[in-house]
Motif scaffolding. Sequence first.
Motif, PDB file in Angstrom:
ATOM      1  N   SER A  39       0.711  -1.098  -0.094  1.00 26.91           N
ATOM      2  CA  SER A  39      -0.064   0.031   0.002  1.00 26.91           C
ATOM      3  C   SER A  39       0.849   1.284   0.011  1.00 26.91           C
ATOM      4  O   SER A  39       2.120   1.397   0.070  1.00 26.91           O
ATOM      5  N   ALA A  40       0.321   2.453   0.054  1.00 23.13           N
ATOM      6  CA  ALA A  40       1.107   3.679  -0.292  1.00 23.13           C
ATOM      7  C   ALA A  40       1.881   3.976   0.988  1.00 23.13           C
ATOM      8  O   ALA A  40       1.380   3.791   2.267  1.00 23.13           O
ATOM      9  N   GLY A  41       3.067   4.178   0.776  1.00 26.33           N
ATOM     10  CA  GLY A  41       3.958   4.817   1.423  1.00 26.33           C
ATOM     11  C   GLY A  41       4.602   3.825   2.639  1.00 26.33           C
ATOM     12  O   GLY A  41       5.401   3.975   3.529  1.00 26.33           O
ATOM     13  N   ILE A  42       4.547   2.463   1.881  1.00 24.66           N
ATOM     14  CA  ILE A  42       5.151   1.307   2.834  1.00 24.66           C
ATOM     15  C   ILE A  42       6.714   0.896   2.469  1.00 24.66           C
ATOM     16  O   ILE A  42       7.600   0.644   3.392  1.00 24.66           O
ATOM     17  N   GLY A  43       7.181   1.672   1.375  1.00 23.39           N
ATOM     18  CA  GLY A  43       8.471   1.658   1.306  1.00 23.39           C
ATOM     19  C   GLY A  43       9.210   0.711  -0.041  1.00 23.39           C
ATOM     20  O   GLY A  43      10.129   0.313  -0.008  1.00 23.39           O
ATOM     21  N   LYS A  44       8.133   0.651  -1.039  1.00 19.90           N
ATOM     22  CA  LYS A  44       8.466   0.075  -2.360  1.00 19.90           C
ATOM     23  C   LYS A  44       9.853   0.480  -2.861  1.00 19.90           C
ATOM     24  O   LYS A  44      10.796  -0.364  -3.228  1.00 19.90           O
ATOM     25  N   SER A  45       9.768   1.628  -3.122  1.00 18.31           N
ATOM     26  CA  SER A  45      10.849   2.476  -3.883  1.00 18.31           C
ATOM     27  C   SER A  45      11.995   2.422  -3.000  1.00 18.31           C
ATOM     28  O   SER A  45      13.195   2.377  -3.844  1.00 18.31           O
ATOM     29  N   ARG A  46      11.816   2.541  -1.699  1.00 15.48           N
ATOM     30  CA  ARG A  46      13.331   2.358  -0.738  1.00 15.48           C
ATOM     31  C   ARG A  46      13.855   1.082  -0.979  1.00 15.48           C
ATOM     32  O   ARG A  46      14.917   1.015  -0.842  1.00 15.48           O
ATOM     33  N   TYR A 234       6.470   5.904   5.685  1.00 14.25           N
ATOM     34  CA  TYR A 234       6.368   7.285   5.234  1.00 14.25           C
ATOM     35  C   TYR A 234       5.653   8.160   6.146  1.00 14.25           C
ATOM     36  O   TYR A 234       6.142   9.280   6.633  1.00 14.25           O
ATOM     37  N   TRP A 235       4.513   7.713   7.054  1.00 17.83           N
ATOM     38  CA  TRP A 235       3.981   8.467   7.995  1.00 17.83           C
ATOM     39  C   TRP A 235       5.182   8.778   9.214  1.00 17.83           C
ATOM     40  O   TRP A 235       5.167   9.623   9.948  1.00 17.83           O
ATOM     41  N   LEU A 236       5.705   7.485   9.520  1.00 23.05           N
ATOM     42  CA  LEU A 236       6.761   7.677  10.676  1.00 23.05           C
ATOM     43  C   LEU A 236       7.697   8.757  10.355  1.00 23.05           C
ATOM     44  O   LEU A 236       8.217   9.738  11.454  1.00 23.05           O
ATOM     45  N   VAL A 237       8.163   8.555   9.371  1.00 26.24           N
ATOM     46  CA  VAL A 237       9.295   9.756   8.874  1.00 26.24           C
ATOM     47  C   VAL A 237       8.817  11.228   8.808  1.00 26.24           C
ATOM     48  O   VAL A 237       9.528  12.162   9.393  1.00 26.24           O
ATOM     49  N   ASN A 314      10.021  12.368 -11.510  1.00 27.39           N
ATOM     50  CA  ASN A 314      10.993  12.206 -10.719  1.00 27.39           C
ATOM     51  C   ASN A 314      11.147  12.957  -9.497  1.00 27.39           C
ATOM     52  O   ASN A 314      11.322  12.253  -8.354  1.00 27.39           O
ATOM     53  N   LEU A 315      10.929  14.290  -9.618  1.00 27.45           N
ATOM     54  CA  LEU A 315      10.998  14.969  -8.310  1.00 27.45           C
ATOM     55  C   LEU A 315       9.920  14.837  -7.327  1.00 27.45           C
ATOM     56  O   LEU A 315      10.080  14.477  -6.102  1.00 27.45           O
ATOM     57  N   LEU A 316       8.697  14.330  -7.919  1.00 25.70           N
ATOM     58  CA  LEU A 316       7.555  14.142  -7.095  1.00 25.70           C
ATOM     59  C   LEU A 316       7.734  12.676  -6.330  1.00 25.70           C
ATOM     60  O   LEU A 316       7.530  12.613  -5.114  1.00 25.70           O
ATOM     61  N   ARG A 317       8.435  11.927  -6.984  1.00 28.50           N
ATOM     62  CA  ARG A 317       8.773  10.491  -6.570  1.00 28.50           C
ATOM     63  C   ARG A 317       9.862  10.771  -5.597  1.00 28.50           C
ATOM     64  O   ARG A 317       9.493  10.296  -4.365  1.00 28.50           O
ATOM     65  N   LYS A 318      11.081  11.450  -5.733  1.00 25.66           N
ATOM     66  CA  LYS A 318      12.072  11.600  -4.818  1.00 25.66           C
ATOM     67  C   LYS A 318      11.621  12.340  -3.408  1.00 25.66           C
ATOM     68  O   LYS A 318      12.383  11.901  -2.567  1.00 25.66           O
ATOM     69  N   THR A 319      10.910  13.109  -3.731  1.00 24.82           N
ATOM     70  CA  THR A 319      10.504  14.219  -2.654  1.00 24.82           C
ATOM     71  C   THR A 319       9.533  13.635  -2.024  1.00 24.82           C
ATOM     72  O   THR A 319       8.938  14.252  -0.664  1.00 24.82           O
ATOM     73  N   GLY A 320       8.662  12.694  -2.240  1.00 22.68           N
ATOM     74  CA  GLY A 320       7.549  12.061  -1.636  1.00 22.68           C
ATOM     75  C   GLY A 320       6.110  12.921  -1.711  1.00 22.68           C
ATOM     76  O   GLY A 320       5.480  13.208  -0.860  1.00 22.68           O
ATOM     77  N   SER A 321       6.461  13.737  -2.840  1.00 25.36           N
ATOM     78  CA  SER A 321       5.198  14.781  -2.974  1.00 25.36           C
ATOM     79  C   SER A 321       4.022  14.370  -3.905  1.00 25.36           C
ATOM     80  O   SER A 321       4.161  13.663  -4.759  1.00 25.36           O
ATOM     81  N   ALA A 322       2.863  14.574  -3.730  1.00 26.86           N
ATOM     82  CA  ALA A 322       1.731  14.189  -4.261  1.00 26.86           C
ATOM     83  C   ALA A 322       1.319  15.354  -5.648  1.00 26.86           C
ATOM     84  O   ALA A 322       0.447  15.029  -6.157  1.00 26.86           O
TER      85      ALA A 322
END
Length: 335
Positions: A39-46, A234-237, A314-322
């Motif tokens: 689900s969203a924010g769980i860390g797939k890209s990381r 994501y929420w934790l950070v 790429n910036l939206l992905r890297k910065t975690g922005s929607a």
Amino acid sequence: MTPVPMVGRAAELAELVRRWSHVRDGGPAPAAVVSITASAGIGKSRLVTSALAAFSPPPAAVLYGVARLHTPAPYDWLAAVLSGRDTRELPVPADGLAWLAQDPHAPSERYAPGALLRLAVRTVRALVGAGPAVLVVEDLHALDPASLNLVGELAAAPDLPALILATSRPPDAADSPELVARTLARLSGAPGAVRQHLGPLGPDDVAQIVTQVHGTVPEHLAGAVCERTGGNPYWLVELLAATVGRGPQALLDEPMPGHLRPGAGSAGRDVRESAELTAREREVLGCLAAGMSNKQMARTLDISIRTVAVHVSNLLRKTGSASRTEAALWAVRRG
């Protein structure tokens, strides 16, 4: 705030390294495939980023593509891969390559879908060369149908010396649930394919991350933080960033930011508190912070509008922005 380490994914990371070793050592075709769902924010890209850093020796080529956020078009994944590359030596007709790269000046007469798919596979094969390579397919759940079909073809392509890493939210969170479900099933059905599903972090994992910022904390506090954030990295950070410089009790006292509440869109991407941006991405981010449109950025930086769009994505992905606004705020907060 110092970037926090990735925790709780040791087994998954080790599996990715094993799959890379298989490809690196010339394992039997077709390409190795790993599908990572969460689900969203769980860390797939990381996880993918950590895997790429752990692969030894590094891949001869990394083909990275992601879905466009707002206006998807056919072959978005491949268009992102081709952006900024010198394609003059590729063994593909120039007009077909123009279609695949989403060149605004592509001929008006389009190839038949089957012929264009064959050209797309040929293009990827040429980019991979002798390999070994890694093909990263980010946000598969948001890709256009043509890209999904291409990824499925590549997963079954014989003698392709590559590891395919595809990340996706669950199909029920996709724009086309049935199509994404079929694609994930197709990838999982490839010989030797691996399907990883990432769940939320547990209390021990959360405690390990909190300790990196605040030092040793009481067990009950780590458990409460885990419950507040649902174990979502994501929420934790974001919570850690909002309380930086304050004591650990602030993790319980600080109201959760509104955009982190369940169902909010900006939780959909892995946050990058210290994103590694290229020089060009920093220029584009500065233009975003100045409120420029894509056309204005293209004119200011002397690049194409399509290239601007790829950098923004790429910036939206890297910065975690929607959104572009969130990315601009991200830039302003960090000077």
